[in-house]
Design an enzyme around this catalytic site. Sequence first.
Site, mmCIF file in Angstrom:
data_model
loop_
_atom_site.group_PDB
_atom_site.id
_atom_site.type_symbol
_atom_site.label_atom_id
_atom_site.label_comp_id
_atom_site.label_asym_id
_atom_site.label_seq_id
_atom_site.Cartn_x
_atom_site.Cartn_y
_atom_site.Cartn_z
ATOM 1 N N TYR A 148 0.853 -1.192 0.000
ATOM 2 C CA TYR A 148 0.000 0.000 0.000
ATOM 3 C C TYR A 148 0.884 1.235 0.000
ATOM 4 O O TYR A 148 1.811 1.344 0.806
ATOM 5 C CB TYR A 148 -0.899 -0.004 1.238
ATOM 6 C CG TYR A 148 -1.795 1.204 1.358
ATOM 7 C CD1 TYR A 148 -2.878 1.359 0.512
ATOM 8 C CD2 TYR A 148 -1.566 2.171 2.320
ATOM 9 C CE1 TYR A 148 -3.721 2.464 0.622
ATOM 10 C CE2 TYR A 148 -2.404 3.281 2.445
ATOM 11 C CZ TYR A 148 -3.479 3.421 1.593
ATOM 12 O OH TYR A 148 -4.301 4.501 1.706
ATOM 13 N N ASP A 243 9.284 2.409 -0.019
ATOM 14 C CA ASP A 243 8.275 3.114 0.765
ATOM 15 C C ASP A 243 8.491 2.716 2.218
ATOM 16 O O ASP A 243 8.041 1.667 2.677
ATOM 17 C CB ASP A 243 6.882 2.717 0.284
ATOM 18 C CG ASP A 243 5.766 3.383 1.086
ATOM 19 O OD1 ASP A 243 6.070 4.011 2.118
ATOM 20 O OD2 ASP A 243 4.598 3.256 0.685
ATOM 21 N N LYS A 271 5.015 8.871 9.423
ATOM 22 C CA LYS A 271 4.761 8.293 10.740
ATOM 23 C C LYS A 271 5.780 8.721 11.793
ATOM 24 O O LYS A 271 5.623 9.766 12.417
ATOM 25 C CB LYS A 271 4.651 6.771 10.636
ATOM 26 C CG LYS A 271 3.503 6.314 9.725
ATOM 27 C CD LYS A 271 3.272 4.825 9.778
ATOM 28 C CE LYS A 271 2.212 4.368 8.792
ATOM 29 N NZ LYS A 271 0.850 4.824 9.108
#
Length: 431
Positions: A148, A243, A271
């Site tokens: 994702y 990623d 994050k």
Amino acid sequence: MTIPLITTKSEEIFAAAQKIMPGGVNSPVRAFKSVGGQPIIFDRVKGAYAWDVDGNQYIDYVGSWGPAICGHAHPDVINALKAALEKGTSFGAPCLLENILAEMVIDAVPSVEMVRFVNSGTEACLSVLRLMRAFTGRDKLIKFEGCYHGHGDMFLVKAGSGVATLGLPDSPGVPKAVTSTTLTAPYNDLEAVKQLFNENPGEIAGVILEPIVGNAGFIPPDGGFLEGLRVLTRENGALLVFDEVMTGFRIAYGGVQEKFGVIPDLTTLGKVIGGGLPVGAYGGRRDIMSMVAPAGPMYQAGTLSGNPLAMTAGIKTLELLQKPGTYEYLDKITKKLSNGLLQIAKETGHAACGGQISGMFGLFFTSGPVHNYEDAKKSDLAKFSRFHRGMLERGIYLAPSQFEAGFTSLAHTDEDIDQTLAVAREVMSSL
């Protein structure tokens, strides 16, 4: 015997939310659709714990989906934010804090020579895709099933089973023309990637992947997979993008690329580097990043990019992570949790597999092994739903999906792990 979980206020708030927000949430997984039952509504968090609006306390293994690596509301981060608030919440202009956090990221992440801050992981991935295309002059992209990269149109692609295929849109509203340049392959399948390069010579801008998958459950790379991708992209004049929105500063201070010694051309982050505030970043080789406006012709901008509050929280979080023994501790407690869950599943007669690296872990209710998303989909989802509800009712908050990784923090103690495993034994014995 456990006391029934009282969630009256959560139910009232969620019922009201469903009338004013789609599905009652601002991010789909929060609605508990894949595990059933009502979501709980958080009131506050601190350290390794969360409290809902009904006053129930939970040991939290979601950690805001990864950012709370030092524990929720760490006092050093909170105090730094209080001081920053006095100076203002947003400048819309350059500030020194951007330089400080940028230098920390560059010093830590092997691939990053220059960095651009944005406001989310999705924004970072959208921007890095545009940069890949601008730098190479090519349009096509290879991504992996189960990885994702945010909700950008070109990433919302369902991969074909078995053999790598051209992607078809996986969400209404995504035009086929947008995803026609997105190629997909099974994770951990180098031959499929090689085939895509052979079928599309000189057309592929690059390969993007979660170097450790966290959005199909926890799936680590097979030996040689990352190394093989590095070789294939170089041979074909394409870029390799990690990623590391989820894994950056969590798997190791320098991310998966430091841990495994495979250096991509570009990296996306988020994050942890925001310390719990909205943030994203992309960075990489200086010659590639020099394409980004205003240094170069590839346009990307953001009103709140480099926000002083997010920069402050990120700086303080990275300072805390630099303390000796940080990642050794994360690995120790997470290994205790993961190994314990697998052992309990075995002793209580459940097919299960999983594992951990540093402060990231996963558990699948399948005999496994799980090498990719197709393997993960063989899991017993009904059993996971019952397991999740049983844990929740006994004060353990796990990600409400079989296909999400779990996270520990520096605030989790041995006692927290012991309590979690004791509850897991009770729940698994009753499944």
